[in-house]
Design a protein around this motif. Structure first.
Motif: not given
Length: 208
Positions: A158-173
């Protein structure tokens, strides 16, 4: 509006398979060769122009020789429509369904409807289902598609969001449950990822 072409590995026999158009899909940005021996093209614009407020991107399917071209799904701006503006391609899950992302929710009933979605869809265009809605407080703007891990889970950057607003790497089922932020990106580790993830066949690490 862009071409889909075939070419040999040595550069010979370049041939145009499809000359895209706004009515079926324009600006093709990604190809997937699926297990049913067909190509699936994500188009960033056009498509679904026979429906109110269409033209927000489409998924087009064809045989590998360029024949039997069909728009299997098109995004619209019609009331209640969910998702629009796909920005990357599709991945095929272990269940044979296709998974991808779109940049906008497109649903005015959802707060921050520009946050994007992760979705799944059948190869025939049926069963379109949002799995995750982008959220500024967690993970927002999934611009680079998804990767299906060796464990069968969905991974995306993700290019935005996360604890610092700089994006995340995320996983889901595979069904969208158990969404987990694996890493919040920041100035020191890198932020606003500009590409998707790659999972090596015999490895568990992901690369972006």
């Amino acid at each position: 509006f862009g071409f889909v072409y075939a070419i040999n590995k040595d550069g010979s026999n370049y041939s145009v398979l499809w000359d895209s158009d706004f009515y079926t899909g324009g600006h093709p940005i990604h190809l997937l060769y699926a297990s049913n021996d067909r190509l699936y093209i994500t188009c960033q614009a056009g498509g679904n122009t026979d429906v109110f407020a269409g033209g927000y991107g489409s998924i087009v399917s064809m045989k590998t020789d360029g024949s039997d071209v069909n728009e299997v799904f098109g995004w619209t701006n019609a009331p209640g429509a969910i998702g629009k503006y796909p920005h990357w391609g599709l991945s095929e899950g272990v269940d044979g369904e296709l998974y991808g992302t779109a940049m906008w929710h497109g649903d005015d009933d959802i707060t921050n409807n520009t946050g994007g979605i992760v979705f799944k869809i059948n190869k025939d265009g049926s069963g379109y289902t949002p799995l995750y809605y982008g959220d500024e407080s967690s993970s927002n703007q999934p611009m680079h598609g998804v990767t299906i891990g060796n464990d069968g889970r969905i991974y995306t950057a993700f290019t935005l969001g996360g604890d610092f607003g700089g994006g995340t790497v995320a996983a889901m089922d595979i069904n969208g449950e158990n969404f987990t932020v694996l890493k919040s990106l920041d100035d020191e580790s890198g932020k606003v990822p500009g590409a998707g993830l790659l999972t090596l066949v015999n490895e568990v690490q992901s690369y972006s």
